[in-house]
Design a protein around this motif. Structure first.
Motif, PDB file in Angstrom:
ATOM      1  N   PHE A  71       0.922  -1.129  -0.021  1.00  0.00           N
ATOM      2  CA  PHE A  71      -0.207   0.120   0.116  1.00  0.00           C
ATOM      3  C   PHE A  71       0.920   1.340   0.088  1.00  0.00           C
ATOM      4  O   PHE A  71       1.680   1.233   0.645  1.00  0.00           O
ATOM      5  CB  PHE A  71      -1.079   0.141   1.045  1.00  0.00           C
ATOM      6  CG  PHE A  71      -1.830   1.205   1.312  1.00  0.00           C
ATOM      7  CD1 PHE A  71      -2.871   1.599   0.506  1.00  0.00           C
ATOM      8  CD2 PHE A  71      -1.393   2.302   2.171  1.00  0.00           C
ATOM      9  CE1 PHE A  71      -3.484   2.863   0.735  1.00  0.00           C
ATOM     10  CE2 PHE A  71      -1.974   3.538   2.442  1.00  0.00           C
ATOM     11  CZ  PHE A  71      -3.229   3.560   1.685  1.00  0.00           C
ATOM     12  N   GLY A  72       0.483   2.528  -0.951  1.00  0.00           N
ATOM     13  CA  GLY A  72       1.040   3.631  -0.958  1.00  0.00           C
ATOM     14  C   GLY A  72      -0.126   4.449  -1.097  1.00  0.00           C
ATOM     15  O   GLY A  72      -1.203   4.160  -1.695  1.00  0.00           O
ATOM     16  N   GLY A 129       1.478  -1.321  -4.750  1.00  0.00           N
ATOM     17  CA  GLY A 129       2.025  -2.595  -5.592  1.00  0.00           C
ATOM     18  C   GLY A 129       1.244  -3.971  -5.407  1.00  0.00           C
ATOM     19  O   GLY A 129       0.788  -3.889  -4.392  1.00  0.00           O
ATOM     20  N   VAL A 130       1.166  -4.803  -6.295  1.00  0.00           N
ATOM     21  CA  VAL A 130       0.383  -5.680  -6.301  1.00  0.00           C
ATOM     22  C   VAL A 130       1.307  -7.125  -6.909  1.00  0.00           C
ATOM     23  O   VAL A 130       2.002  -6.827  -7.773  1.00  0.00           O
ATOM     24  CB  VAL A 130      -1.003  -5.704  -7.352  1.00  0.00           C
ATOM     25  CG1 VAL A 130      -1.566  -7.116  -7.262  1.00  0.00           C
ATOM     26  CG2 VAL A 130      -1.622  -4.557  -7.007  1.00  0.00           C
ATOM     27  N   PRO A 177       4.979 -10.509 -10.108  1.00  0.00           N
ATOM     28  CA  PRO A 177       4.383  -9.066  -9.702  1.00  0.00           C
ATOM     29  C   PRO A 177       3.381  -8.956 -10.879  1.00  0.00           C
ATOM     30  O   PRO A 177       3.372  -9.424 -11.851  1.00  0.00           O
ATOM     31  CB  PRO A 177       5.741  -8.240 -10.322  1.00  0.00           C
ATOM     32  CG  PRO A 177       6.615  -9.378 -10.851  1.00  0.00           C
ATOM     33  CD  PRO A 177       6.090 -10.563 -10.304  1.00  0.00           C
ATOM     34  N   GLN A 178       2.475  -7.966 -10.378  1.00  0.00           N
ATOM     35  CA  GLN A 178       1.294  -7.409 -11.368  1.00  0.00           C
ATOM     36  C   GLN A 178       1.361  -5.782 -11.506  1.00  0.00           C
ATOM     37  O   GLN A 178       2.063  -5.330 -10.820  1.00  0.00           O
ATOM     38  CB  GLN A 178      -0.040  -7.920 -10.391  1.00  0.00           C
ATOM     39  CG  GLN A 178      -0.242  -9.462 -10.291  1.00  0.00           C
ATOM     40  CD  GLN A 178      -0.034 -10.406 -11.473  1.00  0.00           C
ATOM     41  OE1 GLN A 178      -0.355 -10.130 -12.557  1.00  0.00           O
ATOM     42  NE2 GLN A 178       0.642 -11.419 -11.340  1.00  0.00           N
ATOM     43  N   ASP A 225       9.814  -1.933 -11.429  1.00  0.00           N
ATOM     44  CA  ASP A 225       8.510  -1.337 -10.726  1.00  0.00           C
ATOM     45  C   ASP A 225       8.804  -1.843  -9.210  1.00  0.00           C
ATOM     46  O   ASP A 225       8.549  -2.829  -8.892  1.00  0.00           O
ATOM     47  CB  ASP A 225       7.368  -2.218 -11.358  1.00  0.00           C
ATOM     48  CG  ASP A 225       6.279  -1.577 -10.535  1.00  0.00           C
ATOM     49  OD1 ASP A 225       5.908  -0.989  -9.472  1.00  0.00           O
ATOM     50  OD2 ASP A 225       4.854  -1.871 -11.226  1.00  0.00           O
ATOM     51  N   ALA A 226       9.359  -0.816  -8.167  1.00  0.00           N
ATOM     52  CA  ALA A 226       9.788  -1.236  -7.152  1.00  0.00           C
ATOM     53  C   ALA A 226       8.479  -1.634  -6.165  1.00  0.00           C
ATOM     54  O   ALA A 226       8.452  -2.281  -5.286  1.00  0.00           O
ATOM     55  CB  ALA A 226      10.265   0.026  -6.405  1.00  0.00           C
ATOM     56  N   ASP A 227       7.426  -0.919  -6.691  1.00  0.00           N
ATOM     57  CA  ASP A 227       5.976  -1.305  -5.953  1.00  0.00           C
ATOM     58  C   ASP A 227       5.750  -2.890  -6.001  1.00  0.00           C
ATOM     59  O   ASP A 227       5.239  -3.640  -5.042  1.00  0.00           O
ATOM     60  CB  ASP A 227       5.089  -0.138  -6.451  1.00  0.00           C
ATOM     61  CG  ASP A 227       5.260   1.169  -5.959  1.00  0.00           C
ATOM     62  OD1 ASP A 227       5.519   1.514  -4.777  1.00  0.00           O
ATOM     63  OD2 ASP A 227       5.265   1.969  -7.002  1.00  0.00           O
TER      64      ASP A 227
END
Length: 145
Positions: free
Chosen positions: A28-29, A34-35, A47-48, A127-129
């Motif tokens: 969460f941000g 990120g998913v 990762p999604q 994509d760090a998230d």
């Protein structure tokens, strides 16, 4: 070079039923979430696409992911200070976890996500998230019986 080791002190509760096999995790941000998706059998996460939305727009995208992946449960990374003390983002992530449970009726597990973003950035993630969500989910899966 890897970042600091993630603490395993926030192991998921033993109450994760063994028939729960698929999970969707969120880093969460306030502006990006990120998913990652993963399963108990392989104990790995994929990762999604990161959700770039706030408020109700975020939940519309979360709902689409839940419909697509049909997870048995959700996992939310909850950040803490290095010494384990909570901060504003801790409370925001916990609120997000409660909202997920209330909106979608799925079990939600919280995981201590200290250093997940640092580790994701150190690994060179584009994509760090999403990479952080993978780290969170893989930590959760590692701690399942």
């Amino acid at each position: 070079m890897r970042g600091p080791a993630m603490p395993d002190s926030a192991a998921p509760p033993a109450s994760v039923p063994s028939h729960f096999q698929s999970f969707l995790a969120f880093d969460f941000g306030q502006k990006r979430t990120g998913v990652a998706s993963g399963n108990r059998l392989l104990r790995s996460a994929t990762p999604q696409a990161t959700i770039r939305a706030e408020g109700d727009a975020r939940f519309a995208q979360v709902e689409a992911r839940i419909r697509e992946w049909q997870p048995d449960a959700l996992v939310v990374g909850v950040p803490y200070h290095p010494d384990g003390a909570p901060h504003d983002n801790t409370r925001a992530a916990q609120r997000f976890a409660r909202q997920l449970k209330g909106r979608f009726g799925l079990p939600v597990y919280e995981v201590d996500e200290r250093y997940s973003t640092t580790e994701a950035l150190a690994s060179g993630a584009r994509d760090a998230d999403a990479a952080s969500a993978c780290i969170i989910l893989e930590q959760f899966l590692r701690n399942l019986p």
